[in-house]
Design a protein around this motif. Structure first.
Motif, PDB file in Angstrom:
ATOM      1  N   TYR A  66       0.782  -1.342  -0.097  1.00 18.00           N
ATOM      2  CA  TYR A  66       0.011  -0.047  -0.032  1.00 18.00           C
ATOM      3  C   TYR A  66       0.895   1.192  -0.037  1.00 18.00           C
ATOM      4  N   LEU A  67       2.010   1.274   0.944  1.00 23.01           N
ATOM      5  CA  LEU A  67       2.786   2.238   0.741  1.00 23.01           C
ATOM      6  C   LEU A  67       3.509   2.636  -0.461  1.00 23.01           C
ATOM      7  N   LYS A  68       4.100   1.618  -0.894  1.00 23.94           N
ATOM      8  CA  LYS A  68       4.709   1.493  -2.192  1.00 23.94           C
ATOM      9  C   LYS A  68       3.950   2.356  -3.250  1.00 23.94           C
ATOM     10  N   LYS A  69       2.511   1.686  -3.355  1.00 27.52           N
ATOM     11  CA  LYS A  69       1.703   2.222  -4.602  1.00 27.52           C
ATOM     12  C   LYS A  69       1.228   3.408  -4.309  1.00 27.52           C
ATOM     13  N   ASP A  70       0.960   4.093  -2.791  1.00 26.61           N
ATOM     14  CA  ASP A  70       0.473   5.458  -2.600  1.00 26.61           C
ATOM     15  C   ASP A  70       1.561   6.452  -2.933  1.00 26.61           C
ATOM     16  N   LYS A  71       2.939   5.919  -2.695  1.00 31.20           N
ATOM     17  CA  LYS A  71       4.228   6.828  -3.042  1.00 31.20           C
ATOM     18  C   LYS A  71       4.229   6.857  -4.697  1.00 31.20           C
ATOM     19  N   ILE A  72       3.988   5.776  -5.266  1.00 31.33           N
ATOM     20  CA  ILE A  72       4.085   5.879  -6.627  1.00 31.33           C
ATOM     21  C   ILE A  72       2.856   6.695  -7.411  1.00 31.33           C
ATOM     22  N   ALA A  73       1.570   6.674  -6.830  1.00 27.90           N
ATOM     23  CA  ALA A  73       0.713   7.659  -7.193  1.00 27.90           C
ATOM     24  C   ALA A  73       0.874   8.952  -6.931  1.00 27.90           C
ATOM     25  N   LEU A  74       1.466   9.148  -5.702  1.00 28.80           N
ATOM     26  CA  LEU A  74       1.576  10.796  -5.446  1.00 28.80           C
ATOM     27  C   LEU A  74       2.919  11.206  -6.248  1.00 28.80           C
ATOM     28  N   GLY A  75       3.807  10.652  -6.932  1.00 31.35           N
ATOM     29  CA  GLY A  75       4.799  10.909  -7.552  1.00 31.35           C
ATOM     30  C   GLY A  75       5.994  11.324  -6.849  1.00 31.35           C
TER      31      GLY A  75
END
Length: 193
Positions: free
Chosen positions: A11-20
């Protein structure tokens, strides 16, 4: 919903990617330390609170869960977010801080991109709230309410009032009341998917 440590990291990894957010080099880490991104701070606290309250909420750790809840609520109030835990899937991107209200019964899939002024909730005394699919863009000021469903890969326009179900995928939804106004290539809006 986060059910394990691997889910939490995902979740953290995907959120970080989503926020750029890129933290691979020393320079970006120093910038993040000196001037932290408040939305990323909120999302990290949200995910940590979800993980500990779902997976490690017993014994001495229960006190730590209360502390995480305090930090989470403090950040929520500061940014104007009323977002309960266990609502959003991985890849959440809150684009701007400002008033965002989400009902606890709402279910949102992966890769939701959302702007300020969004309100997602129940209607008419019902406890049922919207179920929103994967890869959905929610524009500024959108209101989504009631026992409804939104299909995957849809874009909800700014200030739209969505109070009925839309099951067709890859559609642009806008207006008051909302209606389908055309097709949308969601990858042009949510570029990280």
């Amino acid at each position: 919903m986060i059910k394990s440590k691997s889910d939490y990291k995902n979740y953290l990894k995907k959120d970080k990617i989503a926020l750029g957010i890129k933290s691979t080099n020393i320079e970006s880490r120093i910038i993040q330390f000196i001037s932290p991104n408040p939305i990323w701070t909120f999302q990290k606290r949200l995910r940590k609170f979800e993980y500990y309250s779902n997976c490690k909420n017993n014994g001495v750790l229960k006190l730590y869960v209360y502390y995480l809840k305090y930090l989470f609520k403090k950040t929520s109030v500061k940014l104007g977010f009323s977002i309960p835990p266990n609502v959003f899937g991985p890849g959440l991107a809150i684009v701007h801080y400002g008033t965002i209200v989400v009902n606890i019964a709402t279910e949102v899939g992966e890769n939701c991109r959302m702007h300020a002024g969004v309100n997602i909730g129940a209607s008419g005394g019902s406890k049922k709230a919207p179920i929103i699919g994967n890869n959905v863009y929610i524009g500024p000021g959108a209101k989504i309410y009631g026992d409804i469903e939104i299909a995957d890969n849809c874009a909800i326009g700014a200030n739209a009032v969505v109070n009925k179900t839309f099951l067709e995928q890859s559609k642009s939804i806008a207006g008051v009341p909302a209606k389908i106004i055309g097709d949308v290539d969601i990858k042009s809006i949510i570029t990280h998917i």
